[in-house]
Design a protein around this motif. Structure first.
Motif, PDB file in Angstrom:
ATOM      1  N   GLY A  75     119.172 -57.005  73.638  1.00 23.54           N
ATOM      2  CA  GLY A  75     118.386 -57.720  74.986  1.00 23.54           C
ATOM      3  C   GLY A  75     116.892 -56.767  75.080  1.00 23.54           C
ATOM      4  O   GLY A  75     115.952 -56.454  74.309  1.00 23.54           O
ATOM      5  N   THR A  76     116.252 -58.487  75.596  1.00 25.98           N
ATOM      6  CA  THR A  76     114.537 -58.319  75.174  1.00 25.98           C
ATOM      7  C   THR A  76     114.438 -57.285  76.544  1.00 25.98           C
ATOM      8  O   THR A  76     115.398 -57.337  77.036  1.00 25.98           O
ATOM      9  CB  THR A  76     114.642 -59.698  75.343  1.00 25.98           C
ATOM     10  N   HIS A  98     116.487 -54.963  71.919  1.00 25.83           N
ATOM     11  CA  HIS A  98     117.071 -53.834  71.657  1.00 25.83           C
ATOM     12  C   HIS A  98     118.614 -53.508  71.734  1.00 25.83           C
ATOM     13  O   HIS A  98     119.228 -54.159  72.096  1.00 25.83           O
ATOM     14  CB  HIS A  98     116.619 -53.187  73.389  1.00 25.83           C
ATOM     15  N   LEU A  99     119.406 -52.697  71.061  1.00 24.20           N
ATOM     16  CA  LEU A  99     120.378 -52.499  70.743  1.00 24.20           C
ATOM     17  C   LEU A  99     120.464 -50.726  71.069  1.00 24.20           C
ATOM     18  O   LEU A  99     119.932 -49.785  70.763  1.00 24.20           O
ATOM     19  CB  LEU A  99     119.830 -52.204  69.190  1.00 24.20           C
ATOM     20  N   GLU A 100     121.943 -51.014  71.445  1.00 24.20           N
ATOM     21  CA  GLU A 100     122.302 -49.679  71.496  1.00 24.20           C
ATOM     22  C   GLU A 100     123.291 -48.803  70.271  1.00 24.20           C
ATOM     23  O   GLU A 100     124.379 -47.850  70.143  1.00 24.20           O
ATOM     24  CB  GLU A 100     123.888 -49.681  72.859  1.00 24.20           C
ATOM     25  N   LEU A 144     115.110 -56.483  57.984  1.00 29.19           N
ATOM     26  CA  LEU A 144     115.182 -56.329  59.496  1.00 29.19           C
ATOM     27  C   LEU A 144     113.555 -56.394  59.784  1.00 29.19           C
ATOM     28  O   LEU A 144     113.340 -56.646  59.540  1.00 29.19           O
ATOM     29  CB  LEU A 144     115.823 -54.811  59.373  1.00 29.19           C
ATOM     30  N   SER A 145     113.670 -57.400  61.583  1.00 29.94           N
ATOM     31  CA  SER A 145     112.720 -57.468  62.031  1.00 29.94           C
ATOM     32  C   SER A 145     112.921 -57.300  63.692  1.00 29.94           C
ATOM     33  O   SER A 145     114.042 -57.301  64.188  1.00 29.94           O
ATOM     34  CB  SER A 145     111.747 -59.283  61.758  1.00 29.94           C
ATOM     35  N   THR A 146     112.222 -57.066  64.339  1.00 29.97           N
ATOM     36  CA  THR A 146     112.725 -55.973  65.550  1.00 29.97           C
ATOM     37  C   THR A 146     111.345 -56.923  66.361  1.00 29.97           C
ATOM     38  O   THR A 146     110.887 -58.054  65.458  1.00 29.97           O
ATOM     39  CB  THR A 146     112.206 -54.607  65.579  1.00 29.97           C
ATOM     40  N   ALA A 147     111.861 -56.859  67.553  1.00 28.81           N
ATOM     41  CA  ALA A 147     111.383 -57.958  68.546  1.00 28.81           C
ATOM     42  C   ALA A 147     111.802 -56.930  70.203  1.00 28.81           C
ATOM     43  O   ALA A 147     112.899 -56.168  69.585  1.00 28.81           O
ATOM     44  CB  ALA A 147     111.746 -58.957  68.722  1.00 28.81           C
ATOM     45  N   SER A 148     110.843 -57.405  70.500  1.00 32.28           N
ATOM     46  CA  SER A 148     111.355 -56.097  72.246  1.00 32.28           C
ATOM     47  C   SER A 148     110.992 -57.547  73.432  1.00 32.28           C
ATOM     48  O   SER A 148     112.280 -56.925  74.412  1.00 32.28           O
ATOM     49  CB  SER A 148     110.451 -55.448  73.259  1.00 32.28           C
ATOM     50  N   THR A 149     110.135 -58.317  73.622  1.00 36.09           N
ATOM     51  CA  THR A 149     110.141 -59.125  74.597  1.00 36.09           C
ATOM     52  C   THR A 149     110.914 -60.322  73.723  1.00 36.09           C
ATOM     53  O   THR A 149     110.877 -60.899  72.729  1.00 36.09           O
ATOM     54  CB  THR A 149     108.990 -59.641  75.279  1.00 36.09           C
ATOM     55  N   ALA A 150     110.670 -61.749  74.506  1.00 43.49           N
ATOM     56  CA  ALA A 150     111.725 -63.122  74.082  1.00 43.49           C
ATOM     57  C   ALA A 150     110.469 -63.235  73.629  1.00 43.49           C
ATOM     58  O   ALA A 150     110.398 -64.269  72.718  1.00 43.49           O
ATOM     59  CB  ALA A 150     112.130 -63.358  75.719  1.00 43.49           C
ATOM     60  N   VAL A 196     112.243 -65.175  64.927  1.00 43.90           N
ATOM     61  CA  VAL A 196     113.789 -65.595  65.018  1.00 43.90           C
ATOM     62  C   VAL A 196     112.906 -67.201  64.176  1.00 43.90           C
ATOM     63  O   VAL A 196     113.496 -67.692  63.069  1.00 43.90           O
ATOM     64  CB  VAL A 196     114.513 -66.215  66.023  1.00 43.90           C
ATOM     65  N   GLN A 197     111.777 -67.246  64.524  1.00 43.22           N
ATOM     66  CA  GLN A 197     111.334 -68.731  63.993  1.00 43.22           C
ATOM     67  C   GLN A 197     110.723 -68.478  62.338  1.00 43.22           C
ATOM     68  O   GLN A 197     110.740 -69.288  61.186  1.00 43.22           O
ATOM     69  CB  GLN A 197     109.541 -69.453  64.739  1.00 43.22           C
TER      70      GLN A 197
END
Ligand code: C5P
Length: 236
Positions: free
Chosen positions: A17-18, A57-59, A68-74, A81-82
């Motif tokens: 989830g963002t 955000h993962l639980e 892996l790449s990470t992102a917090s906001t949309a 993703v792009q």
């Protein structure tokens, strides 16, 4: 990557989830655990694919062996993703992207004070990552290197099976992706729980496929559908 139905393929999976920040300590979030997306990533790895996991955000833990790449906001997830989608064979958008974010980020913690009115939060729309990718793919020559097979997820809270699928079909058309996994949430299904019950709708008119079971089992059904579609060359 290794032997298996997805050997030589690259699959991008967004999961989790963002969080849309409001001030340094607060955010707007959602109840996505990332379980279904991580299960899709694991199933793709097991099928021999190169897997690019774009994690919000993962639980649950990130599986070993993914890129892996990470992102917090949309907005961050959109960019990640792009980037990850270029050159991939398939993109599975399981991430729960916030449709709205606070219009304004307040640099210091919003304080309560007796003399001030209750704060009002104004929201603005986030980009629809999936729909934007699909339309960019249509506009660019050679698809802009974007995957020919894009899979969306839709969490529907309706009770009536028919209503849920009708909704799903409309969403599939609106988003323009090749497959839409319609996911019934609520009543012990969906967000945060281990089991899932889904119907996969196809834009090309193929019959809907239903899968129920653990999120790993649902992921395996989806990965076999992706493998057979890529093998049939329809999305190359
Ligand atoms: O419209 P809805 O949010 O139900 O669509 C869900 C699908 O669209 C999911 O695949 C989700 O990852 C994707 N999505 C997106 N960008 C948004 C909202 C949803 O890519 N802003």
């Amino acid at each position: 990557a290794g032997p298996g139905p997805l050997a030589g393929r690259t699959v991008v999976v967004s999961a989790g989830g963002t969080r849309e920040p409001l001030d340094p300590v607060r955010y707007l979030g959602n109840r996505s655990s990332g379980r279904q997306g991580v299960a899709v990533a694991r199933a793709a790895l097991a099928a021999g694919a190169t897997v690019r996991l774009v994690a919000a955000h993962l639980e649950v833990p990130v599986p070993g062996g993914v890129e892996l790449s990470t992102a917090s906001t949309a907005i961050e997830l959109d960019a990640a993703v792009q980037r990850a989608a270029i050159g991939a064979d398939a993109l599975v958008m399981t991430a729960a992207v916030a449709d709205f974010r606070p219009a304004e980020y307040v640099e210091s913690k919003i304080k309560k004070s007796d003399d001030r009115a209750d704060p009002v939060i104004t929201l603005v729309r986030n980009p629809d990552i999936l729909a934007t990718l699909v339309s960019r793919r249509a506009e660019l020559g050679d698809r802009g290197g974007l995957p020919g097979l894009i899979v969306g997820f839709a969490a529907e809270t309706g009770d009536a099976e028919a209503g849920v699928l009708e909704h799903g079909a409309a969403k599939l058309a609106r988003k323009g992706c090749e497959l839409l996994v319609v996911n019934q949430v609520g009543g012990g299904l969906g967000f945060g729980v281990e089991v899932n019950s889904v119907t996969v709708l196809a834009a090309d008119g193929a019959a809907p496929v239903t899968a129920a079971g653990t999120k790993d089992e649902v992921a395996q059904v989806l990965i076999s559908m992706i493998a057979s579609r890529l093998d049939a060359d329809v999305h190359r």
